[in-house]
Each structure stands twice: as C-alpha cells, then as structure tokens.
Write an enzyme that holds these catalytic residues in place. Structure first.
Site, PDB file in Angstrom:
ATOM      1  N   ASP A  72       0.780  -1.251   0.000  1.00  0.00           N
ATOM      2  CA  ASP A  72       0.000   0.000   0.000  1.00  0.00           C
ATOM      3  C   ASP A  72       0.813   1.304   0.000  1.00  0.00           C
ATOM      4  OD1 ASP A  72      -1.519  -2.132   0.874  1.00  0.00           O
ATOM      5  OD2 ASP A  72      -2.242  -1.143   2.669  1.00  0.00           O
ATOM      6  N   GLU A 101     -10.396  -2.511   4.481  1.00  0.00           N
ATOM      7  CA  GLU A 101      -9.065  -1.967   4.759  1.00  0.00           C
ATOM      8  C   GLU A 101      -8.956  -0.557   4.173  1.00  0.00           C
ATOM      9  OE1 GLU A 101      -6.296  -5.872   4.865  1.00  0.00           O
ATOM     10  OE2 GLU A 101      -6.664  -5.196   2.837  1.00  0.00           O
ATOM     11  N   PHE A 130       2.203  -0.865   9.937  1.00  0.00           N
ATOM     12  CA  PHE A 130       1.215  -1.082   8.879  1.00  0.00           C
ATOM     13  C   PHE A 130       0.760   0.273   8.310  1.00  0.00           C
ATOM     14  CE2 PHE A 130      -0.791  -5.609   9.283  1.00  0.00           C
ATOM     15  CZ  PHE A 130       0.445  -6.179   9.135  1.00  0.00           C
TER      16      PHE A 130
HETATM   17  C1  FRU Z   1      -3.858  -3.615   2.736  1.00  0.00           C
HETATM   18  C2  FRU Z   1      -3.219  -4.057   4.033  1.00  0.00           C
HETATM   19  C3  FRU Z   1      -3.563  -3.101   5.159  1.00  0.00           C
HETATM   20  C4  FRU Z   1      -2.425  -3.294   6.116  1.00  0.00           C
HETATM   21  C5  FRU Z   1      -1.255  -3.505   5.182  1.00  0.00           C
HETATM   22  C6  FRU Z   1      -0.219  -4.450   5.710  1.00  0.00           C
HETATM   23  O1  FRU Z   1      -3.231  -4.098   1.603  1.00  0.00           O
HETATM   24  O2  FRU Z   1      -3.602  -5.380   4.340  1.00  0.00           O
HETATM   25  O3  FRU Z   1      -4.828  -3.321   5.738  1.00  0.00           O
HETATM   26  O4  FRU Z   1      -2.240  -2.195   6.962  1.00  0.00           O
HETATM   27  O5  FRU Z   1      -1.799  -4.017   3.976  1.00  0.00           O
HETATM   28  O6  FRU Z   1       0.910  -4.464   4.910  1.00  0.00           O
END
Ligand code: FRU
Length: 471
Positions: A24, A208, A80
């Site tokens: 992300d 997410e 994250f």
């Molecule tokens: C989305 C996700 C988020 C998380 C991150 C972990 O792709 O799953 O929810 O914070 O990637 O790398």
C-alpha cells in the site's frame, strides 16, 4: 545484471521501489513544495514480511527521489498502513509555532500478539517529523489508540474537518467489516464517534484502508466521499476498492447510495488513498493506488523489486442521469512525459517504442483494441454492448497464479463512451473511459514488448504518444 530501473518488467513511468517488496501507498502529504509518498515496505525480501514505511518525494508526481526508510518496526510491532498530515497549528504540541510538525498515524501490528491468539494485536501509533519528513520520532506515549479486542483494527486516515465552526481531526479506521470514525483536537487523544457499514455495501472480505474527504459536485455542492478497500470480494476477483458518496456531519457518515460502486474495475488497483494538504488553490484530490492484487502479489514474475503504484489520478465527481459517480482522471502532469506525438489512422498500427499513451475517439458503439507481439501474446480491450472487457488470458507470463489469466469485465452503466485513453508501461495497462469515468487497471507480463495494435470500431483520427521514462 540490468541497470537499476531498467530490468525486464520494470515500470518506466510508475513508481516502484528500487529493490524488494512494496504494498500500500501510505502517508501521502504535500508539504513545502514536495509530494511525499510513503509505502508499505519490507527492505529485506521481495515478499511481504515485517512492514516498514518506505519513502520517496516528488515535485511533480512523475519523477521520484527515493529516500531512506522513514519508519521502522519497534517493540510495539510492525508498521502497517496509515496517513500523514501537516499539523499547521501545532495542535499536537510535538513541534513549535515556528516549526509545526508533519505527523504520521499508522497501525502497529504486533506479530507476537497475533501468533499468541490474542485479538488486540493492532493499535494505532504516531510519529512526527520536524525536518520535512526526512527523519521521524516516535511519540513516547504510543499507542495513541488502543485496541478494544477486535482482530482487524487498522489503517488510520486522518483528515481535518470543520464542524460547528471548529476544526477537529477525524480518523477513519477499518475495523473488521466496518469503518469507525474517531475525533481528536490534538492527534494524541481519540474519541470514538460512529460506525459505517450499510447492508448494501460489498463485504466479500475484510475492509481496509479507508479514506474520507470532501469533494465538490459539478454544481459546487460539497459531498463527502469514503473509499474502502476490500479483500477479497473485488468485482474481478481478489482485492478492489469500493467508494461511497454521501455526507459527514462531523460525527456520522451517511450515504443515500444503495448499490456498490467500484473505483476501478481492473484487478490491480488496491489500497489507494489521497494526498492531504494539497494547497486550496490547486483544488485537486490526488490519488494513487497499489498496482497489484493480494491474490498473486507475492508471486508476480519480478525478482529485484515487487510491485508498483498506479498512475496518479485526480478524483472528481460527475453525474449520470442525476446520480453522482467518482471519476479517476490521469493527472495533467502526465502530459509532460509525451516525447513524440502522432495522429494515427487505419486499423493496424506498428508501435515503434514501448512506452505508449493512446487517445481514441469512439462511435459510442462496440469497439476492440488489441495489443500483440510477434510471440502471439496479446491483450484485448473491447466494448460489447453494455460491458467493457480487458482480456489478459494470453497476455504473456500468466501461469504464476490461477487467478491471473482472465477476462475482466466492467458494466458501462449508462455512460456514453465517446473517448478513451490508454497508458501502456512495461508491465501494466491502464484504461480510462471518458478520461476516467470508468477505469480498468491491469498488470501484464509480455515476454517481448507489444509491437502491434489492431483497432476495430473506432473513429479514424486518433493520437499516439510515445512517453519517456522517468528513471
Ligand atoms: C492492505 C493491508 C492493510 C495493512 C497492510 C499491511 O493491503 O492489508 O490493511 O495495513 O496491507 O501491509
């Protein structure tokens, strides 16, 4: 050994990390003439693992300077996804009136807690920078938002909202399969306000990476858009981003919508969010997504690095028969990449160079556009009746995952398709109908570059631009 940024499949006008794993985009904020881009990053391997925030800056969203890792895991967990903002009034007290801080809010994912079977292993942390994002201090009182005992509790996106004449910070947080809103005056103390999870939304998987922001209608009325990524459950399998158009009264989000809307119907635009602190004069709501899909992200055929971002897009509302939708327009800066432009006509075109932008006028009837190479690999974009298809079943390397070779479809939904724009990079194709009113973003891995273009059902005067690499 290929030169850096010139390996096979290396995107030439999309952002990718120099080496290793990325997912992300995170913490996008504009500050002091720079667009900051952070991203989920694992510096030690080309598959997902302990997450850090990688970092790059750009003055034009095209040419990126890679910077050292900005935020590293600590005893509270891996770092994250999350957001960053400019705390101009120093509401957090972490900077000074003369030097207000950039503040990042992110999720701590505690891997030990996760493995021990506890449910409260994700909390929200804060870090701040007093030197234009070059170095970051973690807040000593972390976490700033504890976990109430829910497994999926992550991806804080913070925005400033004026309500009853007062500015406050609003955090949108993905909590399992709903979005929770929290408020704060100082970015450090957060109070739960409300939740949003209407029955008619898409719930194929976990929610997410939310993003809540105001956007004006063409008539100048202010609406609030909420982006929510969902994995799995996308319209063409795996990961995708749905959006809502509605209102936010400072406490609660509501939407009169009653059906799911998707930001991009391709398989490869996930977890995207928008830049904060874009100058008011600019007026744009700038977006970038992760150009991959959790279905196969860890196994796409690249070794040195894994994953790139989508092209930057400006999000705008448009109406079809009185109903609003969200358009993703390629940013105008992209025109600076055009190195050589030609008017093309006829059905068969030879592509002399590999980096291509095409602009077609259509007859609002069916059409088909095929890119192919001498090895017989091809990708087909076609409109048949009310459906747009992108077929990458024979596009090149496809057998690294069963979910990859496929024919993706998108409903045209009453849109008068009269124009389309296509961007072809070394391993991606992005299709913008009516300059972004319907979008499909797909990865492709041809064994040799596509050199031929075959067209049917289009008007006869179209534009071909060869683009330059940004590396
Ligand atoms: C989305 C996700 C988020 C998380 C991150 C972990 O792709 O799953 O929810 O914070 O990637 O790398």
């Amino acid at each position: 050994q290929a030169n850096a940024f010139d390996e096979p499949y290396r995107p030439q006008f999309h952002f990718s990390p120099k080496a290793n794993w990325m997912n992300d985009p995170n913490g996008m904020v504009y500050h002091d003439g720079e667009y900051h881009l952070f991203y989920q990053y694992y510096p030690d391997s080309n598959v997902w693992g302990p997450m850090h925030w990688g970092h790059a800056v750009s003055e034009d969203l095209l040419y990126w300077e890679h910077l050292p890792v900005a935020i590293e895991p600590d005893s509270l967990g891996w770092i994250f996804s999350g957001s960053a903002l400019f705390d101009a009034t120093n509401s957090s007290g972490l900077g000074s009136a003369e030097n207000p801080p950039l503040v990042a809010l992110y999720t701590y994912h505690d891997p030990i807690g996760a493995e021990s079977g506890r449910d409260d292993f994700q909390t929200q942390g804060l870090a701040y920078s007093l030197d234009n994002g070059r170095t970051w201090e973690k807040y000593p009182g972390n976490p700033v938002l504890k976990n109430p005992g829910i497994k999926d509790f992550r991806d804080p996106k913070v925005t400033q909202v004026k309500s009853d004449g007062e500015e406050k910070w609003i955090m949108s947080l993905a909590v399992k399969d709903k979005i929770s809103f929290y408020a704060s005056d100082n970015l450090l103390d957060w109070k739960h306000l409300s939740d949003f999870n209407p029955d008619w939304a898409a719930y194929g998987g976990v929610w997410e990476c939310p993003d809540l922001f105001p956007l004006a209608t063409p008539e100048g009325e202010q609406k609030w858009v909420l982006l929510v990524s969902i994995n799995p459950g996308g319209p063409n399998g795996g990961s995708a981003t749905q959006y809502f158009i509605g209102d936010f009264d400072g406490e609660k989000y509501t939407s009169a919508q009653n059906a799911v809307k998707w930001l991009d119907y391709g398989a490869d635009n996930y977890a995207g969010v928008t830049w904060s602190n874009i100058p008011e004069l600019d007026g744009r709501r700038l977006f970038i997504g992760w150009m991959s899909n959790w279905t196969y992200a860890n196994v796409v055929p690249t070794e040195v690095w894994r994953s790139a971002n989508t092209l930057p897009r400006s999000l705008e509302l448009y109406a079809v028969e009185g109903e609003y939708h969200l358009a993703s327009r390629p940013v105008k800066e992209l025109e600076m990449l055009r190195e050589e432009s030609q008017v093309i006509s006829g059905q068969n075109i030879t592509l002399e160079q590999e980096l291509v932008e095409l602009q077609f006028q259509t007859n609002t009837t069916d059409f088909s556009i095929e890119f192919s190479n001498p090895a017989g690999e091809r990708v087909i974009i076609e409109k048949k009746g009310d459906t747009l298809f992108v077929d990458r079943a024979e596009s090149g390397l496809v057998d690294f995952n069963d979910g990859f070779p496929a024919r993706h479809s998108a409903p045209v939904n009453g849109l008068e398709v009269d124009e389309l724009r296509i961007f072809l990079d070394r391993s991606s194709i992005e299709i913008f109908i009516n300059n972004g009113e319907l979008v499909m973003t797909d990865l492709v891995f041809p064994r040799e570059r596509y050199t031929r273009l075959h067209l049917e059902g289009l008007k006869d005067e179209n534009h071909l631009h060869y683009l330059k690499s940004v590396w």
